[in-house]
Design a protein around this motif. Structure first.
Motif, PDB file in Angstrom:
ATOM      1  N   ALA A  59       0.849  -1.163  -0.001  1.00 47.55           N
ATOM      2  CA  ALA A  59      -0.016  -0.050  -0.200  1.00 47.55           C
ATOM      3  C   ALA A  59       0.819   1.260   0.214  1.00 47.55           C
ATOM      4  O   ALA A  59       0.397   2.316  -0.681  1.00 47.55           O
ATOM      5  N   ALA A  60       1.969   1.390   0.502  1.00 47.28           N
ATOM      6  CA  ALA A  60       2.771   2.474   0.622  1.00 47.28           C
ATOM      7  C   ALA A  60       3.422   2.926  -0.661  1.00 47.28           C
ATOM      8  O   ALA A  60       3.582   3.874  -1.039  1.00 47.28           O
ATOM      9  N   VAL A  61       3.570   1.809  -1.594  1.00 54.09           N
ATOM     10  CA  VAL A  61       3.876   2.227  -3.136  1.00 54.09           C
ATOM     11  C   VAL A  61       2.577   2.778  -3.729  1.00 54.09           C
ATOM     12  O   VAL A  61       2.804   3.743  -4.318  1.00 54.09           O
ATOM     13  N   MET A  62       1.405   2.090  -3.667  1.00 54.74           N
ATOM     14  CA  MET A  62       0.296   2.172  -4.564  1.00 54.74           C
ATOM     15  C   MET A  62       0.131   3.839  -3.823  1.00 54.74           C
ATOM     16  O   MET A  62      -0.827   4.522  -4.601  1.00 54.74           O
ATOM     17  N   ASP A  63       0.290   4.148  -2.608  1.00 55.70           N
ATOM     18  CA  ASP A  63      -0.285   5.655  -2.305  1.00 55.70           C
ATOM     19  C   ASP A  63       0.142   6.446  -3.253  1.00 55.70           C
ATOM     20  O   ASP A  63      -0.405   7.566  -3.434  1.00 55.70           O
ATOM     21  N   MET A  64       1.537   6.449  -3.920  1.00 50.14           N
ATOM     22  CA  MET A  64       2.027   7.522  -4.705  1.00 50.14           C
ATOM     23  C   MET A  64       1.121   7.324  -5.952  1.00 50.14           C
ATOM     24  O   MET A  64       0.562   8.382  -6.767  1.00 50.14           O
TER      25      MET A  64
END
Length: 442
Positions: free
Chosen positions: A373-378
Motif C-alpha cells: 500500500a505504501a507504494v500504491m499511495d503515490m
C-alpha cells in the motif's frame, strides 16, 4: 459476451440508484465479506497518507460533484482507497475488475456494502463475465474513465459507442495500456484525451520497480514456497519492473539472467551486473522464469522444450499472453494438475514437470496481494490529482495521449517525503538566479 441479466445480484436498471436494501448496482461474490474487506481497506489506508490527505481535501472541496467516473482496475484494498477518495470528492463512481484473478472478493463486498460504490468484480469470473462487468461499468455513462490495460477504452471505441460521446477524458496506469493508447492515437482512432499516469516518475520509478519487485517474489513464495538462494532466475524485460524483480532476486541470493530486445536496456542490465542473453539460451539455465515485458509469446514452445524439470513460470507483465500457455498445454501429456494454490503442474512427454503460476495471469495479484500500500499511495495519488486536473485545467484537451503535468508528480513526491519525515534542501535566491540565467561563465 454474456447477458448482464445472467449475472447474480445485478440490477436490471442501468442507473446507479440504490436497490431495495439501499445498495448500489453490483455483482460481487459475497456481501457477507464486507466487514472483513473494510478491515483490510482500513489497514491499507494506514500506509497511504498522501491519498488520505487528498481524500480529506476532496471531501471539503467536492471537485467532482455531479461527475460520473467508470474505473476498470484491479479490485484491491489500495484501489478501494482511490475509489473512496473520488467518491469523497462528489463523484459517482462505478468500478469493475481489470483482471479476473486479481479481485479481492472481500474488498469488492466492502465497496458495495460499506462505502456505497457500484462494483462489478468477482475473483475467477470467466471471460464473458469479465466483459459483462466492463459493460455494466459503462452503463453509468461516465464522464471520465480510469483504465488498467486499455480494455475499457477499447470496448468504448468498439462496442459501446453509445456512451462514447459523453466521455471527456481519462487516465491509464499501465505500460501495456499506454502502448495501446499511443497506437490508437497514431491511427486516429482515440476519441478523447487520455493521460499516461503510468509514465510519472512517482509511478514507474516506485510502483513498477519497488512494488512489482517485491510483490512478484512474494507471490512466487506464496505459490511455491521455493528457495531462491542458489537458484537461477530469468527475468524477461529490463524496464522498471524488470529492474525491480532482478535486483530483489539478486538480493535473495539468486543468480539472475536478463533477456531483452532493447540494446540500451540490455546494456543497462549488463552494467548492473546481470548476465544478458537470448531466451533460447536462458531457457536451458533457469529455475524460475518471470516475464515483465507487456508483450506476447515471450516464453514459447521451443523454450519449454529445453527447460529443466521443475522450472517455475510466472508472469508479472500484464495479460496472460506473455507465456504461451496454449503451446504448454499441447506439449503436456497429462491434464494440468493443481499441486498447490495458484500452481499448476504440466507434465511433458519425457517426464519433465513445468510449473505455471496463476494460470499465466499477473502473479503478484493472482497469487499474492499486489503492491504494498505504501507504494500504491503515490500511484493512486497521481490518479486522483490527474482526474482533478482533467476536470478543471484539462477540459479543452483534444484527443490524444498526454503526460501528467510535472507539477502534480512533484507535488505527490513532496507530500510523500513529508509523510516519511524527510526534509530536503531548497534553492537559495542566488541558486535560482544562476540556474535561470546564461550570463554566468565558468
Amino acid at each position: 459476451m454474456s447477458d448482464l441479466a445472467d449475472l447474480p445480484e445485478l440490477l436490471p436498471d442501468p442507473s446507479d440508484r440504490p436497490d431495495a436494501a439501499g445498495l448500489p448496482r453490483h455483482d460481487v461474490a459475497d456481501l457477507a465479506l464486507a466487514a472483513q474487506g473494510r478491515s483490510r481497506i482500513d489497514w491499507a489506508d494506514r500506509a497511504m497518507p498522501v491519498l488520505r490527505q487528498i481524500r480529506e481535501r476532496f471531501a471539503a472541496e467536492r471537485p467532482f460533484a455531479g461527475v460520473r467516473i467508470a474505473a476498470c482496475m484491479h479490485v484491491t484494498t489500495e484501489s478501494a482507497n482511490l475509489m473512496r477518495a473520488l467518491a469523497a470528492g462528489g463523484a459517482q463512481v462505478t468500478l469493475c475488475a481489470s483482471n479476473p484473478l486479481s479481485t479481492q472478493d472481500d474488498t469488492a463486498a466492502a465497496l458495495v456494502a460499506e462505502y456505497g460504490i457500484a462494483t462489478f468484480a468477482r475473483n475467477g469470473i470467466d471471460r464473458d463475465g469479465y466483459y459483462a462487468h466492463i459493460g455494466a461499468a459503462l452503463d453509468a455513462a461516465p464522464h471520465y474513465v480510469f483504465d488498467d490495460g486499455c480494455d475499457l477504452v477499447n470496448i468504448l471505441h468498439t462496442e459501446r459507442t453509445d456512451v462514447l460521446g459523453g466521455v471527456r477524458g481519462g487516465c491509464e496506469e499501465t505500460t501495456t495500456g499506454v502502448i495501446r493508447l499511443r497506437q490508437m492515437a497514431a491511427a486516429g482512432a482515440l476519441r478523447f484525451p487520455m493521460v499516461a499516469v503510468n509514465d510519472t516518475d512517482t509511478k514507474h520509478m516506485f510502483d513498477n520497480r519497488y512494488g512489482t519487485g517485491q510483490s512478484t517474489l512474494d507471490a512466487i513464495f506464496r505459490a511455491t514456497n521455493t528457495l531462491l538462494a542458489g537458484r537461477t532466475v530469468v527475468v524477461a524485460g529490463y524496464g522498471y519492473c524488470g529492474r525491480g524483480v532482478a535486483s530483489r532476486a539478486k538480493g535473495l541470493g539468486a543468480a539472475v539472467i536478463v533477456t531483452e530486445i532493447d540494446p540500451t536496456k540490455a546494456l543497462d542490465a549488463a552494467m548492473d551486473g546481470f548476465q544478458v542473453m537470448p531466451m533460447s539460451a536462458a531457457a536451458r539455465l533457469g529455475d524460475v522464469f518471470i516475464t515483465v515485458t507487456g508483450n506476447r509469446d515471450i516464453v514459447r514452445r521451443e523454450h519449454f522444450a529445453v527447460m529443466r524439470d521443475g522450472a517455475i513460470l510466472a508472469n508479472s507483465g500484464h495479460f496472460d499472453i506473455e507465456i504461451d500457455i496454449t503451446a504448454l498445454a499441447e506439449l503436456a501429456v497429462e491434464v494440468p494438475r493443481r499441486v498447490r494454490p495458484s500452481t499448476d503442474e504440466y507434465v511433458l512427454a519425457d517426464g519433465r514437470r513445468l510449473l505455471l503460476l496463476a494460470e499465466g495471469r499477473l502473479v503478484n495479484l493472482a497469487a499474492a496481494e499486489g503492491h504494498p500500500a505504501a507504494v500504491m499511495d503515490m500511484s493512486f495519488a497521481d490518479q486522483a490529482l490527474t482526474a482533478e486536473w482533467l476536470h478543471t485545467a484539462g477540459r479543452d484537451l483534444i484527443p490524444g495521449v498526454y503526460d501528467v503535468p510535472t507539477a502534480i508528480d512533484k507535488d505527490v513526491a513532496r507530500m510523500k517525503i513529508e509523510t516519511m519525515g524527510i526534509e530536503i534542501d531548497t534553492l537559495t535566491p542566488a541558486q535560482v538566479e544562476y540556474l535561470s540565467s546564461w550570463e554566468h561563465g565558468s
